[in-house]
Design an enzyme around this catalytic site. Structure first.
Site, PDB file in Angstrom:
ATOM      1  N   LYS A  28      55.461  42.359  22.866  1.00  0.00           N
ATOM      2  CA  LYS A  28      54.909  43.580  23.457  1.00  0.00           C
ATOM      3  C   LYS A  28      55.780  44.787  23.100  1.00  0.00           C
ATOM      4  O   LYS A  28      55.264  45.888  22.892  1.00  0.00           O
ATOM      5  CB  LYS A  28      54.829  43.442  24.976  1.00  0.00           C
ATOM      6  CG  LYS A  28      53.750  42.461  25.477  1.00  0.00           C
ATOM      7  CD  LYS A  28      53.652  42.555  27.007  1.00  0.00           C
ATOM      8  CE  LYS A  28      53.169  41.267  27.649  1.00  0.00           C
ATOM      9  NZ  LYS A  28      51.741  41.040  27.574  1.00  0.00           N
TER      10      LYS A  28
ATOM     11  N   GLU B 285      57.929  49.557  32.134  1.00  0.00           N
ATOM     12  CA  GLU B 285      56.845  50.540  32.138  1.00  0.00           C
ATOM     13  C   GLU B 285      56.791  51.216  33.490  1.00  0.00           C
ATOM     14  O   GLU B 285      57.135  50.617  34.513  1.00  0.00           O
ATOM     15  CB  GLU B 285      55.486  49.853  31.905  1.00  0.00           C
ATOM     16  CG  GLU B 285      55.261  49.431  30.478  1.00  0.00           C
ATOM     17  CD  GLU B 285      53.919  48.730  30.277  1.00  0.00           C
ATOM     18  OE1 GLU B 285      53.134  48.654  31.244  1.00  0.00           O
ATOM     19  OE2 GLU B 285      53.680  48.259  29.161  1.00  0.00           O
TER      20      GLU B 285
ATOM     21  N   HIS C 104      47.577  39.524  38.317  1.00  0.00           N
ATOM     22  CA  HIS C 104      47.471  39.999  36.938  1.00  0.00           C
ATOM     23  C   HIS C 104      46.626  39.086  36.058  1.00  0.00           C
ATOM     24  O   HIS C 104      46.741  39.095  34.836  1.00  0.00           O
ATOM     25  CB  HIS C 104      48.860  40.190  36.314  1.00  0.00           C
ATOM     26  CG  HIS C 104      49.772  41.028  37.159  1.00  0.00           C
ATOM     27  ND1 HIS C 104      49.474  42.319  37.514  1.00  0.00           N
ATOM     28  CD2 HIS C 104      50.954  40.741  37.764  1.00  0.00           C
ATOM     29  CE1 HIS C 104      50.433  42.798  38.281  1.00  0.00           C
ATOM     30  NE2 HIS C 104      51.341  41.856  38.462  1.00  0.00           N
TER      31      HIS C 104
ATOM     32  N   ARG D  97      43.136  37.319  19.173  1.00  0.00           N
ATOM     33  CA  ARG D  97      42.274  36.127  19.229  1.00  0.00           C
ATOM     34  C   ARG D  97      40.968  36.528  19.898  1.00  0.00           C
ATOM     35  O   ARG D  97      40.822  37.652  20.357  1.00  0.00           O
ATOM     36  CB  ARG D  97      42.957  35.053  20.071  1.00  0.00           C
ATOM     37  CG  ARG D  97      43.364  35.623  21.444  1.00  0.00           C
ATOM     38  CD  ARG D  97      43.856  34.578  22.412  1.00  0.00           C
ATOM     39  NE  ARG D  97      44.589  35.156  23.510  1.00  0.00           N
ATOM     40  CZ  ARG D  97      44.066  35.648  24.616  1.00  0.00           C
ATOM     41  NH1 ARG D  97      42.755  35.670  24.774  1.00  0.00           N
ATOM     42  NH2 ARG D  97      44.820  36.150  25.571  1.00  0.00           N
TER      43      ARG D  97
HETATM   44  P1  ADP Z   1      49.560  39.765  29.918  1.00  0.00           P
HETATM   45  O1  ADP Z   1      50.139  39.555  28.565  1.00  0.00           O
HETATM   46  O2  ADP Z   1      50.125  38.850  30.922  1.00  0.00           O
HETATM   47  O3  ADP Z   1      48.079  39.846  29.870  1.00  0.00           O
HETATM   48  P2  ADP Z   1      49.541  42.671  30.253  1.00  0.00           P
HETATM   49  O4  ADP Z   1      50.601  43.564  29.722  1.00  0.00           O
HETATM   50  O5  ADP Z   1      48.263  42.649  29.521  1.00  0.00           O
HETATM   51  O6  ADP Z   1      50.147  41.205  30.377  1.00  0.00           O
HETATM   52  O7  ADP Z   1      49.299  43.067  31.793  1.00  0.00           O
HETATM   53  C1  ADP Z   1      48.525  42.239  32.613  1.00  0.00           C
HETATM   54  C2  ADP Z   1      48.056  43.011  33.836  1.00  0.00           C
HETATM   55  O8  ADP Z   1      49.147  43.581  34.575  1.00  0.00           O
HETATM   56  C3  ADP Z   1      47.179  44.203  33.536  1.00  0.00           C
HETATM   57  O9  ADP Z   1      45.826  43.818  33.346  1.00  0.00           O
HETATM   58  C4  ADP Z   1      47.368  45.045  34.784  1.00  0.00           C
HETATM   59  O10 ADP Z   1      46.618  44.553  35.862  1.00  0.00           O
HETATM   60  C5  ADP Z   1      48.808  44.849  35.120  1.00  0.00           C
HETATM   61  N1  ADP Z   1      49.666  45.887  34.514  1.00  0.00           N
HETATM   62  C6  ADP Z   1      50.198  45.837  33.288  1.00  0.00           C
HETATM   63  N2  ADP Z   1      50.916  46.956  33.030  1.00  0.00           N
HETATM   64  C7  ADP Z   1      50.834  47.734  34.129  1.00  0.00           C
HETATM   65  C8  ADP Z   1      51.379  49.010  34.503  1.00  0.00           C
HETATM   66  N3  ADP Z   1      52.159  49.709  33.681  1.00  0.00           N
HETATM   67  N4  ADP Z   1      51.063  49.515  35.718  1.00  0.00           N
HETATM   68  C9  ADP Z   1      50.295  48.812  36.565  1.00  0.00           C
HETATM   69  N5  ADP Z   1      49.767  47.605  36.288  1.00  0.00           N
HETATM   70  C10 ADP Z   1      50.027  47.063  35.082  1.00  0.00           C
HETATM   71  P1  ADP Z   2      42.658  36.735  28.693  1.00  0.00           P
HETATM   72  O1  ADP Z   2      43.420  37.992  28.445  1.00  0.00           O
HETATM   73  O2  ADP Z   2      41.461  36.568  27.834  1.00  0.00           O
HETATM   74  O3  ADP Z   2      42.404  36.445  30.126  1.00  0.00           O
HETATM   75  P2  ADP Z   2      44.979  35.033  28.824  1.00  0.00           P
HETATM   76  O4  ADP Z   2      46.113  35.586  28.043  1.00  0.00           O
HETATM   77  O5  ADP Z   2      44.993  35.078  30.282  1.00  0.00           O
HETATM   78  O6  ADP Z   2      43.613  35.622  28.212  1.00  0.00           O
HETATM   79  O7  ADP Z   2      44.822  33.518  28.368  1.00  0.00           O
HETATM   80  C1  ADP Z   2      43.687  33.098  27.736  1.00  0.00           C
HETATM   81  C2  ADP Z   2      43.200  31.836  28.320  1.00  0.00           C
HETATM   82  O8  ADP Z   2      43.713  30.777  27.568  1.00  0.00           O
HETATM   83  C3  ADP Z   2      43.594  31.580  29.761  1.00  0.00           C
HETATM   84  O9  ADP Z   2      42.675  32.063  30.690  1.00  0.00           O
HETATM   85  C4  ADP Z   2      43.591  30.082  29.795  1.00  0.00           C
HETATM   86  O10 ADP Z   2      42.296  29.610  30.138  1.00  0.00           O
HETATM   87  C5  ADP Z   2      43.858  29.686  28.385  1.00  0.00           C
HETATM   88  N1  ADP Z   2      45.197  29.229  28.221  1.00  0.00           N
HETATM   89  C6  ADP Z   2      46.294  29.970  28.028  1.00  0.00           C
HETATM   90  N2  ADP Z   2      47.359  29.193  27.875  1.00  0.00           N
HETATM   91  C7  ADP Z   2      46.935  27.922  27.997  1.00  0.00           C
HETATM   92  C8  ADP Z   2      47.579  26.659  27.932  1.00  0.00           C
HETATM   93  N3  ADP Z   2      48.887  26.524  27.729  1.00  0.00           N
HETATM   94  N4  ADP Z   2      46.823  25.572  28.113  1.00  0.00           N
HETATM   95  C9  ADP Z   2      45.512  25.678  28.311  1.00  0.00           C
HETATM   96  N5  ADP Z   2      44.854  26.844  28.369  1.00  0.00           N
HETATM   97  C10 ADP Z   2      45.549  27.951  28.216  1.00  0.00           C
HETATM   98 MG    MG Z   3      46.967  41.175  28.853  1.00  0.00          MG
END
Ligand code: ADP
Ligand code: ADP
Ligand code: MG
Length: 689
Positions: free
Chosen positions: A116, A200, A235, A292
Site C-alpha cells: 500500500k 492516514e 472493515h 484481481r
Molecule cells: P484492505 O486491504 O484491508 O481492504 P483498505 O485500505 O482497503 O484495506 O481499507 C479497508 C477499509 O478500512 C475501507 O473500506 C474503509 O472502511 C476503512 N478505511 C481505510 N482507510 C481509511 C481512512 N483513511 N479513514 C477511514 N476509514 C478508512
Molecule cells: P474484497 O475487497 O473483494 O472484499 P478481500 O480483500 O476482502 O476482497 O478478500 C477477497 C476475498 O477472498 C475474501 O472475502 C475472502 O472470501 C477470500 N479470501 C481472502 N483470503 C482468503 C484465504 N486465505 N482463504 C480463503 N479465502 C480467502
Molecule cells: Mg481494500
C-alpha cells in the site's frame, strides 16, 4: 481462445468462473483439497485434481502443486479467482515460467500495488489524490509518532502489506500512538510477514467507493463505473451496490479517470479495482488497488450488462477489450449481499457445520450470451459454491453464497433483496440472513445514508434481543408435527382407528396440548443464547375431521392443513392462508414463514412430564389406554398426591396423581375415552407459594 483452463480456487468463485468457461466452450480443471473431495466446484468442472490436505497452505496456496496440476491436465491458462494466490506475483511468474497464461495482471503490476505504501508513492506521481498521511520507508516509532502528530488525530495505522481488513488500528491521540503501533506491527508480521506500516488521516463518516477498471494488452483501459461498499463491519464488506447512491456523472468521470490513471501507472492488464475513500462532500482519495477480480464484481456485471470473467479470458488470450468507454452501459441498480455462515449475535464468529437444508430464492440462473454480453439482467442471481449436505469447514472462508439482485432503480432492487433474503433458507448453522434483512430494511441503508460506520452506529436495532416466535410459525410447526404423526396412506396402520394418531376417535373430539420452546439453534455448539421465554409456547388443540381448533392461551382459532409438498406447507389459520416451510430435525423445528426463520423445540418431555412437571402444564397418559375414572374437575384445588384420573391399560389400572399442590385448570377427557400414549389428560397449575 483457450480450450482448457485450470481454476486455482474453490467455492463460489470457482463455480462462477466454470460457468462462464463452459458457456464459452472452454474445458475446466478444478483443484481441490481433501476437505473438498465432494465440493460443488469439483463437480461442475470437467476434470479435477487433488492437490493436498485441507489446510490452504498445503493445497490452495501451494503454487507448485497447482502448476503441476495444470501441466498434467494440459490446461493452457490458470484463473486464480480471488483470495488465495490471486495477488501473488511469484505465482503469476511460476505460471509464466511453466508456459501457462496467468489470467490476471502482469507480475510487475501486482508487485507495484502489493505494498500500500509503494502504491501510494506511485499514485502521487500519477496525480491520483491521496488521503493526507505518511507512507514512507522510515519506520522509527518516534518519527512515525511525529508524523501522526503532524497529520492530526484520529489517524489510521495500516499494514503496508495488509488486506481483508486486517492490520489496521485507529489511534485517537498521541498518548495512545506507541501502543497502537506495536500492536499493529505485531498483527502485520503475523498475518503478512511484513511489519511496515503507513499512517492516514482517519476520515469521519467516509464512504468506500471503488472503481472497476479493465485493461487489455493493446493499450486500452476503461472503467466500468463504481461500486459503493460502505456497509462494512470490521472493515469488511457486507453489502455492495452499483451505482453509488448520489453519484453525479461528473464525479463518476473524475473517479473513473483517476482509476484508469492508477491502472496505467502500473502497466495494468485485466480486471482490477481501484478503491477510494470518499468524504460525504464527494471529495475522494486513493486507498489501494486490488489486482484481481473482486468478490462484488456481479453488481458491476448487472448494471453494465457484461460478463467480467469472459472479458478476463478474452484479454488473457490476447484479444482487445470488447468495447470502449463510450459503449459501456449503466442500467438500473444492483445490490449484493454476502451470505455468511456466522453468528451476528456472537460477534460474527464463523459458524462451522453442515448445510442440512439450503433452499435458494427462485433465481434466474446466471445466463450470459455467447458474446459475453448479458441480456436483460436476471433480477435475482445467486453465486453459491455449496449445496445441501455440504459443510462449512474451519479451513476456508465461511461464505455460503452471494445474493445479487437487480432493479430498474434502487427502490426496486431493495424490495427484491428483501424478498429474496426471506426466501433464503439455511438449516444447520447460523447465518447472517436475519441481520442482513434488518440491515436492508433499516432507515439508514434504505435511505442511502451510507458511511463505513453504519453498522456500528445502528448496532442496537441491527442486533435486537430475541423476539417471540410468531403465531404463524407456531401453527406451522404444530401442523407439521400432527401431519407427520399420521400413518402414511396405504400402510397397514392406515384405516386402523387404534393406531391412527391423527386425532380421529370413536367417541367424540380428541384434545391435546403441544408445547414448544425457542431453540435459537442452542443445539449448535456455537450458539448458547438464552431463551426469550423461559416458559414454553403452549398450544391446545381440539381435533376435527378437517382440522383443529387452536387455543394459544389468548384466543381460539380454526386451523387446517391446506396443502403439503415436502417441507412446504400451506395452512389455514383463522381466515388466512399461511405459507411456510418446516424442516424438522427430530424435536427441532425450523420454520420459515413471512421472511422469518423461527427455531422451535417440541417439548415432548413437557408433554410426558407427569410428576416431573414443575412449571405446571399437562399431566399425560403413561401409555395408550382408556379413561376409567375422572376424580377431579376443572377449577378444583388439589393437594400433592391426590388421585386425579384413573386409566386402564394392559388390564391394569394406573392412577395419575397431582405432582404438587395446585389447581386443575382443565380436564381433557371423559370416562370411556381412549387416549394415546403421552396425550395430556389434564392441564395443571402449580400452586404459587
Ligand atoms: P484492505 O486491504 O484491508 O481492504 P483498505 O485500505 O482497503 O484495506 O481499507 C479497508 C477499509 O478500512 C475501507 O473500506 C474503509 O472502511 C476503512 N478505511 C481505510 N482507510 C481509511 C481512512 N483513511 N479513514 C477511514 N476509514 C478508512
Ligand atoms: P474484497 O475487497 O473483494 O472484499 P478481500 O480483500 O476482502 O476482497 O478478500 C477477497 C476475498 O477472498 C475474501 O472475502 C475472502 O472470501 C477470500 N479470501 C481472502 N483470503 C482468503 C484465504 N486465505 N482463504 C480463503 N479465502 C480467502
Ligand atoms: Mg481494500
Amino acid at each position: 481462445m483457450f480450450t482448457k483452463i485450470l481454476i486455482a480456487n474453490r467455492g463460489e468463485i470457482a463455480c462462477r468462473v466454470a460457468a462462464t468457461a463452459r458457456r464459452m466452450g472452454i474445458q475446466t480443471v478444478a483443484v481441490y483439497s481433501d476437505a473438498d473431495a465432494n465440493a460443488k466446484h469439483v463437480v461442475v468442472c470437467d476434470e479435477a485434481v487433488l492437490i493436498g490436505p485441507a489446510p490452504a497452505k498445503e493445497s490452495y496456496l501451494c503454487a507448485e502443486r497447482i502448476v503441476a496440476a495444470a501441466l498434467a491436465t494440459g490446461a493452457q491458462a490458470v484463473h486464480p479467482g480471488y483470495g488465495f494466490l490471486s495477488e501473488n506475483a511469484a505465482f503469476a511468474e511460476a505460471c509464466a515460467a511453466a508456459g501457462l497464461v496467468f489470467i490476471g495482471p502482469p507480475a510487475a503490476s501486482m508487485r507495484a500495488m502489493g505494498s500500500k505504501s509503494a502504491a501510494k508513492a506511485l499514485m502521487e506521481g500519477a496525480d491520483v489524490p491521496l488521503v493526507p498521511g505518511y507512507h514512507g520507508d522510515e519506520q522509527d516509532p518516534d518519527f512515525l509518532q511525529l508524523q501522526a502528530d503532524r497529520i492530526g488525530y484520529p489517524v489510521l495505522l495500516k499494514a503496508s502489506a495488509g488486506g481483508g481488513g486486517k492490520g489496521m488500528r485507529v489511534v485517537e491521540n498521541t498518548a495512545d500512538f506507541k501502543a497502537a503501533l506495536a500492536s499493529c506491527q505485531r498483527e502485520a508480521i503475523n498475518a503478512f510477514g511484513d511489519d511496515q506500516v503507513l499512517i492516514e488521516k482517519y476520515l469521519e463518516r467516509p464512504r468506500h467507493i471503488e472503481i472497476q477498471v479493465f485493461a487489455d494488452t493493446h493499450g486500452n483501459c476503461v472503467y466500468l463505473h463504481e461500486r459503493d461498499c460502505s456497509v462494512q463491519r470490521r472493515h469488511q464488506k457486507v453489502l455492495e451496490e452499483a451505482p453509488a447512491p448520489g453519484m453525479t456523472p461528473e464525479r463518476r468521470a473524475a473517479m473513473g479517470q483517476a482509476a484508469v490513471a492508477a491502472a496505467k501507472a502500473v502497466g495494468y492488464v485485466g480486471a482490477g479495482t481501484v478503491e477510494f475513500i470518499a468524504n460525504q462532500d464527494g471529495s475522494f482519495y486513493f486507498m489501494e488497488m486490488n489486482t484481481r477480480l473482486q468478490v462484488e464484481h456481479p453488481v458491476t456485471e448487472m448494471i453494465t450488462g457484461t460478463d467480467l470473467v469472459a472479458w478476463q479470458l478474452q484479454v488473457a488470450a490476447g484479444a482487445q477489450l470488447p468495447c470502449g468507454q463510450g459503449e459501456l452501459a449503466l442500467r438500473g441498480h444492483a445490490i449484493e449481499a454476502r451470505i455468511y455462515a456466522e453468528n451476528p449475535d456472537k460477534g460474527f464468529l464463523p459458524s462451522i457445520g453442515t448445510l442440512r437444508h439450503l433452499a435458494l430464492p427462485a433465481a434466474v440462473a446466471f445466463e450470459v450470451g455467447a458474446s459475453g454480453a448479458v441480456g436483460t439482467p436476471a433480477p435475482v442471481r445467486i453465486d453459491a459454491g455449496v449445496r445441501t449436505g455440504d459443510a462449512i469447514s474451519p479451513y476456508y472462508d465461511p461464505m455460503i453464497a452471494k445474493l445479487i439482485v437487480w432493479g430498474a432503480d434502487r427502490a426496486e432492487a431493495l424490495a427484491r433483496m428483501t424478498q429474496a433474503l426471506g426466501q433464503f433458507h439455511v438449516v444447520g448453522l447460523s447465518t447472517n440472513i436475519a441481520f442482513l434483512q434488518r440491515l436492508v430494511a433499516g432507515a439508514a441503508f434504505a435511505g442511502a445514508d451510507l458511511d463505513t460506520g453504519l453498522i456500528e452506529r445502528h448496532g442496537a436495532t441491527l442486533l435486537p434481543p430475541p423476539q417471540a416466535a410468531p403465531a404463524a410459525a407456531l401453527a406451522l410447526a404444530a401442523v407439521a408435527l400432527m401431519d407427520d404423526e399420521k400413518p402414511p396412506a396405504g400402510s397397514t396402520a392406515a384405516g386402523d382407528p387404534w393406531s391412527d394418531a391423527g386425532g380421529w376417535r370413536l367417541n367424540g373430539a380428541w384434545r391435546r396440548q403441544l408445547a414448544f420452546t425457542d431453540a435459537y439453534t442452542n443445539r449448535y455448539a456455537d450458539e448458547q443464547r438464552t431463551q426469550v421465554h423461559s416458559d414454553a409456547y403452549r398450544l391446545r388443540l381440539r381435533y376435527h375431521a378437517d382440522g383443529w381448533d387452536l387455543h394459544d392461551g389468548a384466543a381460539e382459532t380454526r386451523l387446517a392443513l391446506a396443502a403439503r409438498d415436502g417441507a412446504r406447507l400451506t395452512i389455514r389459520l383463522g381466515g388466512a392462508a399461511v405459507h411456510g416451510s418446516v424442516y424438522r430435525e427430530g424435536a427441532l423445528f425450523h420454520v420459515f414463514t413471512g421472511g422469518l426463520h423461527s427455531m422451535l423445540t417440541y417439548q415432548d418431555r413437557l408433554a410426558h412430564a407427569g410428576a416431573h412437571e414443575h412449571a405446571g402444564g399437562a399431566l399425560t397418559a403413561p401409555m395408550p389406554g382408556k379413561v376409567v375414572a375422572v376424580l377431579a374437575s376443572a377449577g378444583q384445588q388439589v393437594k400433592k398426591g391426590d388421585a386425579l384420573v384413573i386409566m386402564e391399560a394392559m388390564k391394569m389400572e394406573h392412577t395419575i396423581a397431582a405432582p404438587s399442590d395446585g389447581r386443575v385448570a382443565d380436564v381433557l377427557y371423559q370416562v370411556g375415552d381412549q387416549v394415546a400414549d403421552g396425550a395430556p389428560l389434564l392441564a395443571f397449575e402449580i400452586q404459587a407459594s
